[in-house]
Design a protein around this motif. Sequence first.
Motif, PDB file in Angstrom:
ATOM      1  N   ARG A 183      -0.613   3.256 -11.227  1.00  0.00           N
ATOM      2  CA  ARG A 183      -2.033   3.163 -10.875  1.00  0.00           C
ATOM      3  C   ARG A 183      -2.696   4.535 -10.818  1.00  0.00           C
ATOM      4  NH1 ARG A 183      -1.353  -1.269  -5.970  1.00  0.00           N
ATOM      5  NH2 ARG A 183      -1.736  -3.161  -7.235  1.00  0.00           N
ATOM      6  N   SER A 219     -10.739  -5.983  -4.383  1.00  0.00           N
ATOM      7  CA  SER A 219     -11.737  -4.910  -4.390  1.00  0.00           C
ATOM      8  C   SER A 219     -11.237  -3.709  -5.174  1.00  0.00           C
ATOM      9  CB  SER A 219     -12.058  -4.511  -2.945  1.00  0.00           C
ATOM     10  OG  SER A 219     -12.970  -3.435  -2.917  1.00  0.00           O
ATOM     11  N   TYR A 220      -9.976  -3.344  -4.981  1.00  0.00           N
ATOM     12  CA  TYR A 220      -9.405  -2.198  -5.684  1.00  0.00           C
ATOM     13  C   TYR A 220      -9.423  -2.412  -7.193  1.00  0.00           C
ATOM     14  CZ  TYR A 220      -5.848   0.975  -7.495  1.00  0.00           C
ATOM     15  OH  TYR A 220      -5.182   1.913  -8.240  1.00  0.00           O
ATOM     16  N   ASN A 259       2.505   1.736  -8.041  1.00  0.00           N
ATOM     17  CA  ASN A 259       1.551   2.657  -7.417  1.00  0.00           C
ATOM     18  C   ASN A 259       1.454   3.977  -8.185  1.00  0.00           C
ATOM     19  OD1 ASN A 259       0.867   0.834  -5.473  1.00  0.00           O
ATOM     20  ND2 ASN A 259       1.940   1.847  -3.795  1.00  0.00           N
ATOM     21  N   ARG A 282      -8.493  -6.796  -0.243  1.00  0.00           N
ATOM     22  CA  ARG A 282      -8.494  -5.377  -0.599  1.00  0.00           C
ATOM     23  C   ARG A 282      -7.961  -5.165  -2.016  1.00  0.00           C
ATOM     24  NH1 ARG A 282      -7.039  -4.717   4.970  1.00  0.00           N
ATOM     25  NH2 ARG A 282      -4.812  -4.659   4.466  1.00  0.00           N
ATOM     26  N   LEU A 283      -6.961  -5.937  -2.407  1.00  0.00           N
ATOM     27  CA  LEU A 283      -6.443  -5.835  -3.771  1.00  0.00           C
ATOM     28  C   LEU A 283      -7.520  -6.197  -4.781  1.00  0.00           C
ATOM     29  CD1 LEU A 283      -4.106  -5.428  -5.788  1.00  0.00           C
ATOM     30  CD2 LEU A 283      -3.499  -7.838  -5.417  1.00  0.00           C
ATOM     31  N   LYS A 310       0.824  -1.212   0.000  1.00  0.00           N
ATOM     32  CA  LYS A 310       0.000   0.000   0.000  1.00  0.00           C
ATOM     33  C   LYS A 310       0.856   1.260   0.000  1.00  0.00           C
ATOM     34  CE  LYS A 310      -3.725   2.298   2.543  1.00  0.00           C
ATOM     35  NZ  LYS A 310      -4.616   2.242   3.739  1.00  0.00           N
ATOM     36  N   THR A 363      -7.926   1.454 -14.008  1.00  0.00           N
ATOM     37  CA  THR A 363      -7.944   0.031 -13.695  1.00  0.00           C
ATOM     38  C   THR A 363      -8.418  -0.725 -14.930  1.00  0.00           C
ATOM     39  OG1 THR A 363      -8.397   0.447 -11.361  1.00  0.00           O
ATOM     40  CG2 THR A 363      -8.954  -1.739 -12.206  1.00  0.00           C
TER      41      THR A 363
END
Length: 285
Positions: free
Chosen positions: A210, A246-247, A207, A243-244, A123, A215
């Motif tokens: 991103r 979901s992201y 990151n 969480r990954l 993160k 996405t």
Amino acid sequence: MTVLGSAVHVARVHGRSAPVVLCGGLGSSWHDWVDVLTLLGEAGRTAFALDRPGFGDSEPRRGEVPTVAGEARRIVAVLDALGLQEPAVLVGHSMAGFYVEGAARLDPERVGGLILLDSSVEKSPGALIPRRLRMPAARILARASSAVGLQTIGADAVRHLVVRAVPPDGYPPERIDELRRLYREPDYLEAATVEYFVYADLAVELNRLRRRTPTPDVPVVVAAAHTSHPTPWGARWIRKQQRLASYLGGRFTVIAPSHHHVMIDQPVVVAQAIDEVLEEARRRK
């Protein structure tokens, strides 16, 4: 084949599907994908496992430092070299999750789906030691270990400690001999050490990517490995993988029982996940 100026090795099965690209994590080679490749070939899929420079049977690139963009470019270049133009399903294990997600963001028209197998997740990555110091240190450490014989002595123990996974039918003697040979190659140790030392930089690069790219609008599966002995660390890892997923707007699943090298412990489950993503990608056309 020669790709981006060096000899790149792929282990390939021919079929009638969209291409599937199998990318292993730190220090991985095509040998880790043998059982998955066999299952995909039996199912009539087109797939290949890619050895990055210095790993498996690919030529080392001495002095080169891995980047997300560079490895993403290598994936696409291999697809071009093989004449595979249909959008591919990219499967990234561990650190290679950075690379396949990078490929999907940088060349979205070439990617039809993503599968992240126990992928690295960071993160807020960062490194305490500057890169200009880390990279020379990595090469000195690897070369010194090879020169004094530590690599030869410890190759088997390192393989066991790092991988731990065992194919359902065990390892045939010829694969054990080949893996032992690879782990004792000085170029292999240097490539693995450099990739390990540059890990934080790769996470920072992804990151940043991103933040400036969307996405990918493709089927995404995030699969987390889970052993039969739950631990607090394991539960935290599962939450990070959730969480990954979901992201990325993907589906989350747990593959159990399995160590980190899911494709070795559970090749049937991994092959089934690939089939499902291939089918979903076909329906979305």
